[in-house]
Design a protein around this motif. Sequence first.
Motif, PDB file in Angstrom:
ATOM      1  N   GLN A  63       0.846  -1.182   0.000  1.00 19.10           N
ATOM      2  CA  GLN A  63       0.000   0.000   0.000  1.00 19.10           C
ATOM      3  C   GLN A  63       0.886   1.237   0.000  1.00 19.10           C
ATOM      4  N   GLY A  64       0.801   2.028  -1.042  1.00 21.56           N
ATOM      5  CA  GLY A  64       1.527   3.283  -1.111  1.00 21.56           C
ATOM      6  C   GLY A  64       2.979   3.136  -1.531  1.00 21.56           C
ATOM      7  N   PRO A  65       3.572   4.265  -1.918  1.00 22.67           N
ATOM      8  CA  PRO A  65       4.970   4.256  -2.357  1.00 22.67           C
ATOM      9  C   PRO A  65       5.936   4.276  -1.175  1.00 22.67           C
ATOM     10  N   THR A  66       7.195   3.986  -1.458  1.00 19.77           N
ATOM     11  CA  THR A  66       8.239   4.128  -0.445  1.00 19.77           C
ATOM     12  C   THR A  66       8.775   5.553  -0.525  1.00 19.77           C
ATOM     13  N   ASP A  67       9.567   5.940   0.448  1.00 19.13           N
ATOM     14  CA  ASP A  67      10.234   7.242   0.411  1.00 19.13           C
ATOM     15  C   ASP A  67      11.702   7.088   0.018  1.00 19.13           C
ATOM     16  N   ARG A  68      12.075   5.901  -0.423  1.00 15.12           N
ATOM     17  CA  ARG A  68      13.476   5.582  -0.693  1.00 15.12           C
ATOM     18  C   ARG A  68      13.954   6.215  -2.005  1.00 15.12           C
ATOM     19  N   LEU A  69      15.084   6.896  -1.930  1.00 12.76           N
ATOM     20  CA  LEU A  69      15.794   7.377  -3.119  1.00 12.76           C
ATOM     21  C   LEU A  69      16.994   6.454  -3.271  1.00 12.76           C
ATOM     22  N   ASP A  70      17.088   5.778  -4.404  1.00 17.13           N
ATOM     23  CA  ASP A  70      18.135   4.779  -4.589  1.00 17.13           C
ATOM     24  C   ASP A  70      18.633   4.808  -6.031  1.00 17.13           C
ATOM     25  N   PRO A  71      19.474   5.784  -6.378  1.00 18.28           N
ATOM     26  CA  PRO A  71      19.946   5.888  -7.762  1.00 18.28           C
ATOM     27  C   PRO A  71      20.665   4.644  -8.279  1.00 18.28           C
ATOM     28  N   THR A  72      21.386   3.922  -7.431  1.00 20.18           N
ATOM     29  CA  THR A  72      22.100   2.729  -7.894  1.00 20.18           C
ATOM     30  C   THR A  72      21.201   1.507  -7.906  1.00 20.18           C
ATOM     31  N   GLY A  73      20.179   1.501  -7.082  1.00 28.52           N
ATOM     32  CA  GLY A  73      19.282   0.356  -6.964  1.00 28.52           C
ATOM     33  C   GLY A  73      19.760  -0.695  -5.973  1.00 28.52           C
ATOM     34  N   GLU A  74      20.969  -0.561  -5.468  1.00 28.07           N
ATOM     35  CA  GLU A  74      21.540  -1.570  -4.574  1.00 28.07           C
ATOM     36  C   GLU A  74      20.726  -1.757  -3.286  1.00 28.07           C
ATOM     37  N   GLY A  75      20.333  -0.664  -2.662  1.00 25.44           N
ATOM     38  CA  GLY A  75      19.563  -0.754  -1.423  1.00 25.44           C
ATOM     39  C   GLY A  75      18.199  -1.387  -1.638  1.00 25.44           C
ATOM     40  N   THR A  76      17.575  -1.062  -2.749  1.00 26.38           N
ATOM     41  CA  THR A  76      16.265  -1.623  -3.084  1.00 26.38           C
ATOM     42  C   THR A  76      16.368  -3.122  -3.315  1.00 26.38           C
ATOM     43  N   ILE A  77      17.392  -3.548  -4.036  1.00 23.65           N
ATOM     44  CA  ILE A  77      17.595  -4.970  -4.289  1.00 23.65           C
ATOM     45  C   ILE A  77      17.893  -5.692  -2.981  1.00 23.65           C
TER      46      ILE A  77
END
Length: 130
Positions: A63-77
């Motif tokens: 539900q809803g978006p995250t507030d994460r900014l992750d230009p490399t994508g590493e943290g999201t992965i």
Amino acid sequence: MQRHVQKFNDQLRTFARTLAPAKVAALERKVALEGLRRLVLKTPVDTGRARGGWQVVIGRFPQGPTDRLDPTGEGTIQAGAGVIAAIRTPRRCVLSNNVEYIEKLEHGGSRQAPDGMLRRTVDELNAMFA
């Protein structure tokens, strides 16, 4: 788009019925992690909000978006990998992005990903089972 994803899900279910549950869960972890990795890395980058918007949830839609900014994508992965690693029995693993402009990006709204991210990733994953 939804039919495209549904067809892939149907093929996975058919494939899963032929394997033991532990093997199905292991396969699900591999497919989910590879799908997440491909989606995140295909997502265009300006601020990193869209890349950081990918979420992994088991059994329901986030539900809803995250507030994460992750230009490399590493943290999201890494965050998604932690959720995926917990899968021990076959479950519905949902990869989702609720950033309000994600559909625009998927449909060619960025020169960085003119063919989208989800459609290409689903096609690539589907090719693994063809």
